[in-house]
Motif scaffolding. Structure first.
Motif, PDB file in Angstrom:
ATOM      1  N   ALA A 105       0.855  -1.206   0.000  1.00 42.98           N
ATOM      2  CA  ALA A 105       0.000   0.000   0.000  1.00 42.98           C
ATOM      3  C   ALA A 105       0.882   1.244   0.000  1.00 42.98           C
ATOM      4  N   ALA A 132      -3.770  -0.726  -3.292  1.00 47.05           N
ATOM      5  CA  ALA A 132      -4.038   0.078  -2.087  1.00 47.05           C
ATOM      6  C   ALA A 132      -3.150   1.319  -2.001  1.00 47.05           C
ATOM      7  N   THR A 308      -8.847   0.676   3.035  1.00 46.28           N
ATOM      8  CA  THR A 308      -7.523   0.355   2.483  1.00 46.28           C
ATOM      9  C   THR A 308      -7.282  -1.154   2.537  1.00 46.28           C
ATOM     10  N   ALA A 311      -8.683  -2.997  -0.418  1.00 54.25           N
ATOM     11  CA  ALA A 311      -7.828  -3.014  -1.615  1.00 54.25           C
ATOM     12  C   ALA A 311      -6.655  -3.977  -1.446  1.00 54.25           C
ATOM     13  N   VAL A 312      -6.079  -4.028  -0.233  1.00 56.97           N
ATOM     14  CA  VAL A 312      -4.936  -4.925  -0.002  1.00 56.97           C
ATOM     15  C   VAL A 312      -5.382  -6.381  -0.183  1.00 56.97           C
TER      16      VAL A 312
END
Ligand code: NAP
Ligand code: HSE
Length: 436
Positions: A105, A132, A308, A311-312
């Motif tokens: 990220a 991310a 977040t 997304a990871v």
């Protein structure tokens, strides 16, 4: 159910890492069903193993030794969520050297060191997944790489920093002082470990450099991106902008004209009726204009634990699919060690924009004439003026909106204006963007 296990190591169990563990624990069955294999957290490296955590992990999983973690032979993927560039780069390169796919990220790492990281990944045949790193939970990397792949991208406008957007929203809607709003953003887990990256615009610059590289297929040199943050924005400017029908945002602007790129990050005034003016709090928005598709808009939470982590974990699934299928990992052309080309970014001097200028001047005859004469000599035409009643020792704020002017002319005129005897403080200059 398949018994195949994909084993993951993670560096960092802070805001984002905690969210990732929560999703992996709460959604284990669903993810295993989607993947056809189980994802297992084999190790997590932190600085302080004694710290109380929001998630429980089996004994022996948490370590303070990331260097050993990334070399472990039983791990397939390393998720880097520690932040920073030098240690993160060292651990990521070491993990790649030991055959791990990488999920990160870390936008600073990709924007500053992306070419080295991808070159190493290319040599070892592993993937680097970075969804991310830009705009939190919004799947903008996938959108550029896959959904919009048929287009020549003409431009990107982005509100890409949740911390700054949160601060500006709090200042605009609640009159909250800058420092208090920043402290809240830190408490809510939006800000970087060093929040100067947020408020001085560098985090946004890292993100727009990544998006531009992926969108145009060129490598963008982050050092050439013009960056200005929100530190000097006061509630007075937000109020005057409102009186003129505008809202203050920190915007990333990236435009491609043929072979040349114009990429910059700075505060802007956008019309109150525009879509971007209505993106509030920690939300992000990215407008992408493609030659075939036309304008598109992506909107969602751009910072914080769960957006977040969403997304990871999506990237983790992609990396795990590569592990399961043993398919070769793909290197984006902008980071490809043999195919990437670097395209220079236009100098800020040649940028054309409208401008908001706030001048704190003595309230005496002839001042306005002096100022408009300077602007006129630099071929800058005034579109609107507001002068307020005196409120401190005979000086008044004079607010001007210009028509389109070239940055170089505007800054030369501003230097001359700042040197006038009637000026009581340095001028404030904010660009106005009406194309959004
Ligand atoms: P954070 O809350 O500060 O967490 C950092 C974690 O890394 C902590 O668990 C820390 O350990 C660990 N760590 C730091 N240095 C270490 C070292 N040398 N060795 C081992 N562990 C180390 O940061 P975050 O907000 O989760 O952000 C992580 C990354 O995600 C950053 O690259 C950030 O830019 C990015 N990101 C964050 C967000 C967000 O909204 N927060 C959104 C998108 C991207 P301790 O817990 O022991 O201190
Ligand atoms: N500090 C960043 C922000 C985290 O506020 O947007 C998300 O990248």
């Amino acid at each position: 159910m398949s018994t195949q296990v994909v084993r993951v190591g993670m560096i960092g169990l802070g805001t984002v890492g905690t969210g990732v563990v929560k999703i992996l624990q709460q959604r284990a069955e669903m993810l295993a069903h989607q993947l056809g294999a189980r994802i297992e957290i084999g190790g997590v490296a932190v600085r302080d193993t004694g710290k109380l955590r929001d998630v429980a992990l089996p004994n022996g999983v948490v370590t303070n030794d990331p260097a050993s973690l990334v070399r472990r032979g039983d791990l397939d993927i390393v998720i880097e969520l520690m932040g920073g560039t030098s240690d993160a780069k060292r651990h990521v390169l070491d993990a790649i050297e030991h055959g791990k796919h990488i999920v990160t990220a870390n936008k600073a790492l990709i924007a500053l060191e992306g070419r080295d990281v991808f070159a190493a990944a290319y040599r070892k045949g592993v993937g680097v997944y970075l969804e991310a790193s830009v705009a939190g939970g919004i799947p903008i990397i996938k959108a550029l790489h896959e959904g919009l792949a048929a287009n020549e991208i003409e431009g990107i406008y982005g509100i890409l920093n949740g911390t700054c957007n949160y601060i500006l929203t709090q200042m605009t809607e609640h009159g909250q002082p800058f420092a208090d709003a920043l402290a809240d953003a830190q408490r809510l887990g939006y800000a970087e470990a060093d929040p100067t990256f947020d408020v001085d615009g560098f985090d946004t610059a890292h993100k727009i450099a990544i998006l531009s590289s992926l969108a145009y297929g060129f490598n963008v040199n982050i050092e050439e991106v013009y960056v200005e943050g929100i530190r000097r924005i006061g509630t007075a400017d937000i109020q005057y902008a409102h009186e003129l029908g505008y809202t203050m945002k920190l915007l990333a602007i990236s435009k491609r004209k043929g072979g040349s790129l114009n990429i910059r990050v700075h505060p802007v005034l956008v019309p109150e009726s525009s879509v971007l003016a209505n993106v509030k709090g920690a939300f992000n928005a990215v407008a992408v204009i493609g030659d075939a598709v036309g304008p598109t808009l992506f909107y969602g939470k751009g910072a914080g634990m769960m957006p977040t982590a969403s997304a990871v974990v999506a990237d983790l699934l992609d990396a795990a699919r590569t592990v399961v299928s043993k398919a070769p990992a793909e290197i984006p052309v902008c980071y490809h060690p043999e195919r990437a080309i670097t395209v220079p970014i236009e100098s800020m001097d040649s940028t054309v924009s409208r401008y908001y200028l706030r001048l704190q001047v003595l309230d005496q005859p002839g001042v306005l004439a002096e100022i408009t004469a300077i602007l006129g000599r630099h071929e800058i035409s005034v579109a609107a003026i507001i002068q307020k009643e005196p409120h401190c020792e005979g000086s008044v704020p004079l607010v001007l909106l210009t028509h389109d002017a070239m940055e170089k002319s505007l800054q030369s005129a501003r230097r001359e204006i700042d040197a006038l005897d009637c000026m009581r403080d340095e001028s404030v200059c904010i660009r106005v963007e009406t194309d959004v």
